[in-house]
Scaffold this motif. Structure first.
Motif, PDB file in Angstrom:
ATOM      1  N   ALA A  41       0.832  -1.201   0.000  1.00 45.51           N
ATOM      2  CA  ALA A  41       0.000   0.000   0.000  1.00 45.51           C
ATOM      3  C   ALA A  41       0.867   1.251   0.000  1.00 45.51           C
ATOM      4  O   ALA A  41       1.985   1.247   0.522  1.00 45.51           O
ATOM      5  N   PHE A  42       0.338   2.301  -0.606  1.00 49.97           N
ATOM      6  CA  PHE A  42       1.012   3.588  -0.583  1.00 49.97           C
ATOM      7  C   PHE A  42       0.732   4.272   0.752  1.00 49.97           C
ATOM      8  O   PHE A  42      -0.432   4.481   1.113  1.00 49.97           O
ATOM      9  N   CYS A  43       1.782   4.563   1.483  1.00 45.10           N
ATOM     10  CA  CYS A  43       1.704   5.408   2.673  1.00 45.10           C
ATOM     11  C   CYS A  43       1.156   4.712   3.916  1.00 45.10           C
ATOM     12  O   CYS A  43       1.687   4.878   5.009  1.00 45.10           O
ATOM     13  N   ALA A  44       0.075   3.939   3.788  1.00 39.33           N
ATOM     14  CA  ALA A  44      -0.588   3.407   4.980  1.00 39.33           C
ATOM     15  C   ALA A  44      -0.994   1.950   4.767  1.00 39.33           C
ATOM     16  O   ALA A  44      -2.048   1.699   4.184  1.00 39.33           O
ATOM     17  N   PRO A  45      -0.182   0.995   5.237  1.00 37.71           N
ATOM     18  CA  PRO A  45       1.156   1.141   5.833  1.00 37.71           C
ATOM     19  C   PRO A  45       2.195   1.492   4.776  1.00 37.71           C
ATOM     20  O   PRO A  45       1.989   1.232   3.592  1.00 37.71           O
ATOM     21  N   PRO A  46       3.326   2.073   5.187  1.00 35.14           N
ATOM     22  CA  PRO A  46       4.302   2.582   4.218  1.00 35.14           C
ATOM     23  C   PRO A  46       4.892   1.491   3.333  1.00 35.14           C
ATOM     24  O   PRO A  46       5.068   0.348   3.739  1.00 35.14           O
TER      25      PRO A  46
ATOM     26  N   PRO B  32       1.419  -7.635   4.000  1.00 37.02           N
ATOM     27  CA  PRO B  32       1.247  -7.249   5.402  1.00 37.02           C
ATOM     28  C   PRO B  32      -0.201  -6.884   5.726  1.00 37.02           C
ATOM     29  O   PRO B  32      -1.005  -6.582   4.836  1.00 37.02           O
ATOM     30  N   SER B  33      -0.522  -6.892   6.995  1.00 38.54           N
ATOM     31  CA  SER B  33      -1.855  -6.475   7.440  1.00 38.54           C
ATOM     32  C   SER B  33      -2.057  -5.000   7.116  1.00 38.54           C
ATOM     33  O   SER B  33      -1.146  -4.192   7.227  1.00 38.54           O
ATOM     34  N   GLY B  34      -3.268  -4.675   6.703  1.00 43.09           N
ATOM     35  CA  GLY B  34      -3.623  -3.282   6.495  1.00 43.09           C
ATOM     36  C   GLY B  34      -3.409  -2.754   5.102  1.00 43.09           C
ATOM     37  O   GLY B  34      -3.717  -1.580   4.842  1.00 43.09           O
ATOM     38  N   VAL B  35      -2.909  -3.574   4.172  1.00 43.66           N
ATOM     39  CA  VAL B  35      -2.661  -3.074   2.823  1.00 43.66           C
ATOM     40  C   VAL B  35      -3.916  -3.087   1.957  1.00 43.66           C
ATOM     41  O   VAL B  35      -3.899  -2.583   0.836  1.00 43.66           O
ATOM     42  N   GLY B  36      -4.995  -3.672   2.463  1.00 41.97           N
ATOM     43  CA  GLY B  36      -6.269  -3.638   1.742  1.00 41.97           C
ATOM     44  C   GLY B  36      -6.600  -4.901   0.978  1.00 41.97           C
ATOM     45  O   GLY B  36      -7.427  -4.859   0.057  1.00 41.97           O
ATOM     46  N   LYS B  37      -6.008  -6.032   1.345  1.00 41.17           N
ATOM     47  CA  LYS B  37      -6.298  -7.284   0.628  1.00 41.17           C
ATOM     48  C   LYS B  37      -7.778  -7.647   0.721  1.00 41.17           C
ATOM     49  O   LYS B  37      -8.407  -7.982  -0.273  1.00 41.17           O
ATOM     50  N   SER B  38      -8.323  -7.593   1.926  1.00 43.07           N
ATOM     51  CA  SER B  38      -9.729  -7.992   2.110  1.00 43.07           C
ATOM     52  C   SER B  38     -10.679  -7.043   1.393  1.00 43.07           C
ATOM     53  O   SER B  38     -11.695  -7.480   0.832  1.00 43.07           O
ATOM     54  N   SER B  39     -10.375  -5.749   1.383  1.00 42.09           N
ATOM     55  CA  SER B  39     -11.219  -4.792   0.673  1.00 42.09           C
ATOM     56  C   SER B  39     -11.204  -5.051  -0.826  1.00 42.09           C
ATOM     57  O   SER B  39     -12.235  -4.951  -1.502  1.00 42.09           O
ATOM     58  N   LEU B  40     -10.041  -5.393  -1.365  1.00 42.03           N
ATOM     59  CA  LEU B  40      -9.945  -5.725  -2.785  1.00 42.03           C
ATOM     60  C   LEU B  40     -10.743  -6.981  -3.101  1.00 42.03           C
ATOM     61  O   LEU B  40     -11.466  -7.036  -4.102  1.00 42.03           O
ATOM     62  N   ILE B  41     -10.618  -7.990  -2.241  1.00 39.32           N
ATOM     63  CA  ILE B  41     -11.317  -9.248  -2.478  1.00 39.32           C
ATOM     64  C   ILE B  41     -12.827  -9.044  -2.407  1.00 39.32           C
ATOM     65  O   ILE B  41     -13.585  -9.692  -3.138  1.00 39.32           O
TER      66      ILE B  41
ATOM     67  N   LEU C 114       0.195  -2.520  -6.094  1.00 44.09           N
ATOM     68  CA  LEU C 114       0.352  -1.337  -5.251  1.00 44.09           C
ATOM     69  C   LEU C 114      -1.029  -0.723  -5.051  1.00 44.09           C
ATOM     70  O   LEU C 114      -1.615  -0.164  -5.983  1.00 44.09           O
ATOM     71  N   ASN C 115      -1.537  -0.835  -3.838  1.00 47.01           N
ATOM     72  CA  ASN C 115      -2.901  -0.417  -3.523  1.00 47.01           C
ATOM     73  C   ASN C 115      -2.911   0.974  -2.870  1.00 47.01           C
ATOM     74  O   ASN C 115      -1.876   1.523  -2.512  1.00 47.01           O
ATOM     75  N   LYS C 116      -4.110   1.520  -2.729  1.00 45.65           N
ATOM     76  CA  LYS C 116      -4.353   2.809  -2.063  1.00 45.65           C
ATOM     77  C   LYS C 116      -3.654   3.970  -2.770  1.00 45.65           C
ATOM     78  O   LYS C 116      -3.146   4.893  -2.132  1.00 45.65           O
ATOM     79  N   MET C 117      -3.679   3.935  -4.094  1.00 44.89           N
ATOM     80  CA  MET C 117      -3.050   5.011  -4.864  1.00 44.89           C
ATOM     81  C   MET C 117      -3.798   6.337  -4.729  1.00 44.89           C
ATOM     82  O   MET C 117      -3.246   7.394  -5.028  1.00 44.89           O
TER      83      MET C 117
END
Length: 344
Positions: free
Chosen positions: A124-129, A220-229, A153-156
């Motif tokens: 993810a971009f920025c959160a988490p870095p 890693p946790s928090g990168v948005g895998k579940s939201s994407l799925i 690369l998520n959360k662009m």
């Protein structure tokens, strides 16, 4: 004893009552197995439980298994069929012998998914870095198994509307690192996509890569895998917000599941977030093979067995100093090599 295990665990199942199915989910001691149009809740048969300490005996998502049905939609798994691929996690190190007062260690491995043909390493971009060393650890794990990998690369959208708690210094460094990542990995033959769940059009290239494949989302946790799925499948996976102080993820996914895509054929696997995914290669050669950009320079080194760390007349080190090799990638290589040396 390996021969004894093989003889007992991989024996041919002769029973006519045996069914073949695929493991779709693991819920504690129960495994959800799809066979034809029916779904069975299965457990391991006694002879398999005796070999749980053997890495290959652990049933995981995506496994093709033989099971004996009993009662309505219940079953006992008696065999794991040969796997075309296996993605594993190295959990920790365990001392297993002493020789001349020197300690030897082995890595305890845990299977994540089997019979998959695409690993989607999600950051993810920025959160988490973003962090190149973490990216390389995940990509190296896929490289070892021979499974093709995609860097996602998520959360662009955070480039334009960052989290309120994100400091300006972090945003600037992340933007510079993002440009470096988008330059490095495609040049190494690793497809790299930038997406955002707030702009569903960015997901179209991702769906094209996943079509007809069994893909595993990892990162890693928090990168948005579940939201994407949630967007790619009919599943509604629980998600959580980031820790506002650290901008890192909170553990959300607790079980692994194989889910069908909304559009077209294909499945994706959601796995619990792994904050520290440590891949321990069995040799230095595996690491050096992963860093393909070293090849044009490594053949020119003074020593044939050069580790590209401290040796004199190392052309890889010289190329890094001249910025012909990314210093960030070289640092990632150095860390992986040092971790390997500690295990030898």
């Amino acid at each position: 004893d390996e021969k004894k295990w093989t003889a007992r665990f991989e024996h041919k199942i002769e029973s006519k009552d045996t069914l073949v199915g695929q493991v779709l989910a693991i819920c504690g001691e129960k495994l959800v197995v799809q066979s034809g149009d029916q779904t069975f809740f299965c457990s391991l048969k006694g002879h398999m439980k005796q070999w749980r300490d053997h890495p290959s005996s652990l049933v995981t998502i995506g496994d093709q298994v033989c099971f004996l049905p009993h009662e309505p939609l219940q079953g006992k798994i008696v065999q794991i069929l040969p796997r075309s691929s296996l993605l594993e996690r190295q959990d920790s190190f365990h001392k297993y012998r002493m020789k001349k007062k020197r300690r030897f260690y082995r890595a305890k491995s845990t299977p994540i998914a089997a019979n998959i043909n695409l690993v989607i390493v999600t950051m993810a971009f920025c959160a988490p870095p973003l962090d190149i060393q973490t990216i390389d650890q995940y990509l190296l794990a896929a490289h070892k198994t021979g499974i093709p990998a995609l860097l996602l690369l998520n959360k662009m959208d955070y480039q334009k509307t960052p989290p309120p708690s994100a400091p300006s210094e972090l945003l600037l460094s992340q933007q510079q690192l993002l440009l470096e990542i988008q330059k490095i990995y495609p040049s190494l033959g690793i497809p790299t996509l930038s997406v955002s769940i707030r702009d569903t059009q960015t997901l179209t290239p991702l769906l094209q890569y996943m079509a007809g494949k069994q893909s595993v989302f990892t990162g890693p946790s928090g990168v948005g895998k579940s939201s994407l799925i949630n967007l790619l499948t009919k599943e509604e996976i629980v998600t959580k917000t980031l820790n506002p102080k650290t901008l890192r993820g909170r553990h959300t996914t607790t079980t692994s599941k194989m889910l069908p895509l909304k559009q077209g054929p294909g499945f994706c696997i959601d796995t619990p977030g792994i904050g520290h995914f440590e891949c321990t290669p069995s040799s230095r050669v595996e690491i050096q093979a992963f860093f393909k950009e070293f090849e044009p320079f490594s053949s020119q080194c003074k020593y044939d067995n050069c580790t590209h760390l401290k040796e004199p007349s190392c052309m890889v080190c010289l190329a890094t100093q001249k910025a012909l090799i990314s210093p960030l990638r070289f640092h990632s290589y150095s860390v992986l090599m040092q971790d390997t040396n500690q295990c030898l």
